[in-house]
Structures are given as structure tokens and as C-alpha cells.
Design an enzyme around this catalytic site. Structure first.
Site, PDB file in Angstrom:
ATOM      1  N   TYR A 137      44.545  33.353  33.751  1.00 31.54           N
ATOM      2  CA  TYR A 137      45.040  34.338  34.891  1.00 31.54           C
ATOM      3  C   TYR A 137      43.900  35.206  35.736  1.00 31.54           C
ATOM      4  O   TYR A 137      43.906  35.472  36.770  1.00 31.54           O
ATOM      5  CB  TYR A 137      46.238  35.073  34.255  1.00 31.54           C
ATOM      6  N   SER A 196      47.464  49.372  38.914  1.00 33.91           N
ATOM      7  CA  SER A 196      48.097  48.301  39.522  1.00 33.91           C
ATOM      8  C   SER A 196      49.694  48.692  39.445  1.00 33.91           C
ATOM      9  O   SER A 196      50.217  49.075  38.605  1.00 33.91           O
ATOM     10  CB  SER A 196      47.956  46.843  39.000  1.00 33.91           C
ATOM     11  N   TYR A 201      52.753  47.332  45.739  1.00 38.47           N
ATOM     12  CA  TYR A 201      52.960  46.210  46.576  1.00 38.47           C
ATOM     13  C   TYR A 201      54.307  46.548  46.977  1.00 38.47           C
ATOM     14  O   TYR A 201      55.335  47.011  46.337  1.00 38.47           O
ATOM     15  CB  TYR A 201      53.105  44.843  45.557  1.00 38.47           C
ATOM     16  N   THR A 204      48.769  47.584  49.043  1.00 34.28           N
ATOM     17  CA  THR A 204      47.990  46.165  49.289  1.00 34.28           C
ATOM     18  C   THR A 204      48.904  45.327  50.011  1.00 34.28           C
ATOM     19  O   THR A 204      49.986  45.074  50.045  1.00 34.28           O
ATOM     20  CB  THR A 204      47.977  45.459  47.871  1.00 34.28           C
ATOM     21  N   LYS A 213      44.662  48.308  51.324  1.00 27.79           N
ATOM     22  CA  LYS A 213      43.765  47.487  50.743  1.00 27.79           C
ATOM     23  C   LYS A 213      44.125  46.044  51.041  1.00 27.79           C
ATOM     24  O   LYS A 213      45.350  45.393  51.217  1.00 27.79           O
ATOM     25  CB  LYS A 213      44.007  47.480  49.146  1.00 27.79           C
ATOM     26  N   HIS A 234      40.881  39.889  48.002  1.00 32.53           N
ATOM     27  CA  HIS A 234      41.662  40.271  46.717  1.00 32.53           C
ATOM     28  C   HIS A 234      40.962  39.390  45.599  1.00 32.53           C
ATOM     29  O   HIS A 234      41.426  38.615  44.732  1.00 32.53           O
ATOM     30  CB  HIS A 234      42.901  39.363  47.072  1.00 32.53           C
TER      31      HIS A 234
HETATM   32  C1  LIG Z   1      43.800  39.641  37.129  1.00 36.48           C
HETATM   33  C2  LIG Z   1      43.851  40.356  38.369  1.00 36.48           C
HETATM   34  C3  LIG Z   1      45.053  40.887  38.710  1.00 36.48           C
HETATM   35  C4  LIG Z   1      45.055  41.623  39.934  1.00 36.48           C
HETATM   36  N1  LIG Z   1      46.062  42.460  40.232  1.00 36.48           N
HETATM   37  C5  LIG Z   1      46.048  42.825  41.255  1.00 36.48           C
HETATM   38  C6  LIG Z   1      47.415  43.930  41.689  1.00 36.48           C
HETATM   39  O1  LIG Z   1      48.148  43.947  41.010  1.00 36.48           O
HETATM   40  N2  LIG Z   1      47.242  44.580  42.949  1.00 36.48           N
HETATM   41  C7  LIG Z   1      46.140  44.371  43.604  1.00 36.48           C
HETATM   42  O2  LIG Z   1      45.994  45.098  44.802  1.00 36.48           O
HETATM   43  N3  LIG Z   1      45.042  43.492  43.399  1.00 36.48           N
HETATM   44  C8  LIG Z   1      45.049  42.845  42.458  1.00 36.48           C
HETATM   45  N4  LIG Z   1      43.775  42.167  42.108  1.00 36.48           N
HETATM   46  C9  LIG Z   1      42.779  42.279  43.085  1.00 36.48           C
HETATM   47  C10 LIG Z   1      41.605  43.089  42.554  1.00 36.48           C
HETATM   48  O3  LIG Z   1      42.174  44.548  42.889  1.00 36.48           O
HETATM   49  C11 LIG Z   1      40.595  43.000  43.459  1.00 36.48           C
HETATM   50  O4  LIG Z   1      40.833  43.124  44.629  1.00 36.48           O
HETATM   51  C12 LIG Z   1      39.659  41.727  43.020  1.00 36.48           C
HETATM   52  O5  LIG Z   1      39.928  41.650  41.537  1.00 36.48           O
HETATM   53  C13 LIG Z   1      38.158  42.225  43.426  1.00 36.48           C
HETATM   54  O6  LIG Z   1      37.514  41.144  43.008  1.00 36.48           O
HETATM   55  P1  LIG Z   1      36.588  40.817  41.808  1.00 36.48           P
HETATM   56  O7  LIG Z   1      37.289  40.527  40.762  1.00 36.48           O
HETATM   57  O8  LIG Z   1      35.692  39.992  42.108  1.00 36.48           O
HETATM   58  O9  LIG Z   1      35.773  42.238  41.546  1.00 36.48           O
HETATM   59  C14 LIG Z   1      43.916  41.341  40.690  1.00 36.48           C
HETATM   60  C15 LIG Z   1      42.671  40.844  40.633  1.00 36.48           C
HETATM   61  C16 LIG Z   1      42.820  40.257  39.141  1.00 36.48           C
HETATM   62  C17 LIG Z   1      41.524  39.401  38.679  1.00 36.48           C
END
Ligand SMILES: Cc1cc2nc3c(=O)[nH]c(=O)nc-3n(C[C@H](O)[C@H](O)[C@H](O)COP(=O)(O)O)c2cc1C
Length: 412
Positions: free
Chosen positions: A58, A140, A162, A188, A287, A311
Site C-alpha cells: 500500500y 492526513s 479530502y 487535496t 495540494k 500524489h
Molecule cells: C501510503 C500513502 C498514503 C497517502 N495518503 C495521502 C493522504 O491521505 N492525503 C494526501 O493528500 N496525500 C496522500 N498521499 C500522498 C502524499 O501526501 C505525497 O503526495 C506523496 O507521497 C509524495 O510522494 P513521495 O512518497 O514520493 O514522497 C499518500 C502517499 C502514500 C505513499
């Protein structure tokens, strides 16, 4: 447009003293179990052995063919530096001021959903590590610990939402975030529908998790996670629920039948963001922006900042990597809002490349999540320290004394 400041955002922070040369190399001030972790990549390796397969999948996975995930990295790898030598950099500093607050580094922790299932009390561990190291953490909205608890533990934390499709629920959520005391709200906007993440189906991951023999076996093969994270959470805090998607508690994280209500987001529009701007008096950050027109739109409705992001490659596969569009977005909005970015940052060099292309601030997702899973708050603090040292060393070698000096001139 930095006039929406809450009390938590204006307290000046004393900056951490600069590391001496002796601090580079083996770190004696970190717990022994973390000393072999020398880079953010090492945290990923450790997390792969610590987390059950569906949870590791995940976090590490992305949408469809993971083209954007790969492109996020190759975009950084393509960029080269053009260092300047014999600059007196003895008094260099990476301190960065945004939204009226000075942070000790130009990077923070991106919001990562359900972190409290991968790391014990994940949201609190991430937020407190960030607070201790004087960087921002974005909590988050898809999280399993009430936002009020996280804010109380680390008041400088930002909250990411969200938006619920339904206007009344949307307003109620915003009012709850405000009442909880958060000064910065991140909305987001790159998730009108669920992404196609085939890897989740293959590994048996879902939200909520569905109890099955396979899931039980996955858990049993990771006894340290099972006892130290999952059972410890159940015993001390009960079954985790989605606490912050709405103003009220949502579905449990593990259930045979419960369904999370995430419908109705596909009709959201800029008018809804404008209404949130009118309702929310703190800093508003959008975002998931990749288009200069959208960046201008965010500025025109009075947002304070944007995070240029695909993302982490988890939404639209084939979406452009943020590095590619950063310069045109910065050009389009100038100083009208604070332009930040995420997706693919793994090294201090990457932080500096993003700043050189115009970003004021950078966020990192997966690596800090891995650090929280394997090392809790100490792990995240170590990860922050590693990245900070890399930024510091590279600034010295580039001949940059401050983040303002990290301009396109440092790139080849
Ligand atoms: C496991 C996971 C869960 C995430 N959940 C959210 C979230 O709840 N809300 C959100 O805006 N972005 C979420 N993201 C995106 C991150 O905020 C971010 O944009 C992204 O991880 C950046 O890339 P990187 O993992 O390469 O640093 C999630 C990313 C991952 C890996």
C-alpha cells in the site's frame, strides 16, 4: 497572502545549532538500532522486512503501470548541479520561513493515510518528530487518530482534508479542523475518483481491511509489527476507526462489512474551494496542482499556497512529474502564493533541485512513513536528520549560504 495566521504559526522557533563536521558519518546520538540506517532508502529496505505485505505494498505502490512513480525519480536524476567553489559557506543556514513561521529545514512530512496501522500511533509519532526537529508535518485526513489528539501532541501540525462531496458535511469538517486549533489546512484536489491501484488488489489490501486467513498469515509472518504495532494498538486504544474524514467518526479499519463513504467527490469544483476560503480563516493550501492555470486559479480565490504534486504517482498514471512543471507554475503565480512540491524526493540533493527550480518548500511522503513504521518517533527524527545533513553538505558544496541562494544558477 500570508495574513491568515493562527497563534500556533507565529511563535518564533529557536533554530537548531548547525551540525559540526564530526556529526557526519556514524551517528552516536541516535538509538543503536538506527545507526545502520544511512539514507532514506535504507528505511525502505528495513520497512519491507517489518511490514506485512499488503501494508508495505500500500505504501510503496502507485497507480496502474507506475509510470509517474518512476518518472518522479528520473526527473531528479536527470538534473545536474553546477557548483561554485571557494565561497565562504561557514555560516550557511537552511532555515526557511513560510506562512510567517521559520522552519529549520526547507522540507516537511507529506500527509500519508492510515499511518497508525503501519506505525504505532503513527500520526502522533510523525507530528511529534516534526515538532522536535522544527519542520512541519501534514496530518492526513484519512487517519485513525482523532485530529484533536494529534494537535494537542504537536500544535504546529498542518491538517489535510479530502473534501466530502456533501456541502453540509464539508462545512462541518472544516469547522471541526478550525475548532481543533489547526492553523494550516491542506485540501487535496487530485482525487475526484479512486485511483486504479492494482497492486492493492494483488496483495489483498483494502480500506477497511477485510479479515481473512490470508491477511492473518500476512500478519503472522511479521511478528514485530503484529505485537509492537497492531496488537499494542488494539490493547491500548481499541479498534482503530477512520476518525477525521468527516466531523464525526467513520468506519473501523478492520471489518468484514463496513464501507467508507467516499462518494460524491467528482462534482467538486473551484466554487467549492472558494466557499472553503470564505469559511476557513487559517492558511489554505491546495495540494495536487500540476497545471499553471490551476495555480493561477488557486491564487485568484485567495489560497495561501499550493503543493505541486502528482500524489507520488498514486493517482493519474502518466501525470507529469512536478519538477517538469515547477518553473512554469512559479512563473505563472510569482509571489502571489507559496509554491511547494512533493513526489519523489529522497535525498537532500533532490530538495535543493526542487528549490532551484522555484519551489519554496518540499514535502516527503513514503520515506518518513517507513521511518515511523520501523523506528517510531526516533526513526522519523533520524530520517529528518539524515535529509537535513544532506541538504547542509550539498549547500556547502554548491557554494550556497542560504536557501535564497539556491536558484537556477546552481543547476547545469
Ligand atoms: C501510503 C500513502 C498514503 C497517502 N495518503 C495521502 C493522504 O491521505 N492525503 C494526501 O493528500 N496525500 C496522500 N498521499 C500522498 C502524499 O501526501 C505525497 O503526495 C506523496 O507521497 C509524495 O510522494 P513521495 O512518497 O514520493 O514522497 C499518500 C502517499 C502514500 C505513499
Amino acid at each position: 497572502m500570508e495574513d491568515h495566521l493562527g497563534a500556533a504559526d507565529v511563535q518564533p522557533l529557536p533554530l537548531a545549532p548547525q551540525k559540526s563536521q564530526a556529526a557526519y558519518g556514524v551517528k552516536h546520538d541516535v538509538p543503536a538500532r538506527l545507526r545502520k540506517i544511512l539514507s532514506l532508502a535504507d528505511f525502505e529496505t528495513a520497512a519491507r522486512g517489518f511490514l506485512p505485505r499488503p501494508l508495505y505494498g500500500y505504501i510503496s505502490g502507485a497507480a496502474e503501470d507506475e509510470l509517474s512513480l518512476a518518472a518522479n525519480r528520473s526527473a531528479f536524476e536527470r538534473l545536474k548541479f553546477r557548483p561554485k567553489v571557494l565561497v565562504d559557506v561557514a555560516r550557511r543556514s537552511q532555515a526557511t520561513t513560510i506562512f510567517g513561521r521559520t522552519y529549520a529545514s526547507p522540507f516537511g512530512i507529506a500527509p500519508v493515510g492510515i499511518s497508525a496501522i503501519s506505525a504505532y500511533r503513527g500520526d502522533v509519532a510523525l507530528a511529534q518528530a516534526a515538532q522536535g526537529e522544527q519542520i512541519p508535518a501534514i496530518m492526513s485526513g484519512t487517519s485513525l487518530i482523532p485530529m484533536e489528539t494529534v494537535h494537542a501532541a504537536a500544535p504546529g501540525t498542518w491538517f489535510q482534508a479530502y473534501l466530502p462531496g456533501d456541502a453540509a458535511r464539508r462545512d462541518a469538517l472544516i469547522d471541526r479542523v478550525q475548532a481543533a486549533g489547526f492553523a494550516t489546512l491542506v485540501v487535496t484536489v487530485d482525487i475526484p475518483v479512486w485511483a486504479n491501484r492494482e497492486n492493492n488488489v494483488r496483495t489483498g489490501f483494502s480500506m477497511p481491511l477485510r479479515p481473512s486467513l490470508r491477511l492473518a498469515m500476512d500478519g503472522l509472518t511479521r511478528p514485530r509489527w503484529l505485537c509492537g504495532t497492531f496488537l499494542r494498538t488494539l490493547i491500548q486504544h481499541g479498534m482503530p476507526h477512520f476518525e477525521n474524514s468527516f466531523a464525526t467518526r467513520g468506519a473501523p479499519m478492520l471489518s468484514a462489512s463496513a464501507i467508507r463513504d467516499t462518494t460524491g467527490r467528482d462534482h467538486l469544483s473551484w466554487e467549492d474551494i472558494a466557499r472553503i476560503r470564505a469559511r476557513w480563516s487559517g492558511n489554505l493550501v491546495i495540494k495536487g496542482i500540476l497545471h499553471a492555470d490551476d495555480a493561477r486559479r488557486a491564487a485568484s480565490i485567495g489560497a495561501d499556497g499550493i503543493i505541486v504534486s502528482n500524489h507520488g504517482g498514486r493517482q493519474l498514471d502518466g501525470a507529469v512529474e512536478p519538477l517538469q512543471v515547477l518553473p512554469e507554475i512559479c512563473e505563472a503565480v510569482g509571489d502571489d502564493l507559496v509554491v511547494m512540491m512533493d513526489s519523489g524526493v529522497r535525498r537532500g540533493a533532490d530538495v535543493l533541485k526542487a528549490l532551484a527550480l522555484g519551489a519554496r518548500f518540499v514535502f516527503v511522503g513514503r520515506p518518513f512513513m517507513y521511518a515511523a513504521a520501523v523506528g517510531g518517533e526516533a526513526g522519523v527524527r533520524h530520517a529528518i536528520g539524515l535529509l537535513r545533513d544532506e541538504v547542509d553538505r550539498n549547500m556547502a558544496m554548491l557554494g550556497a549560504r542560504s536557501v535564497e541562494e539556491v536558484t537556477s544558477d546552481v543547476l547545469a
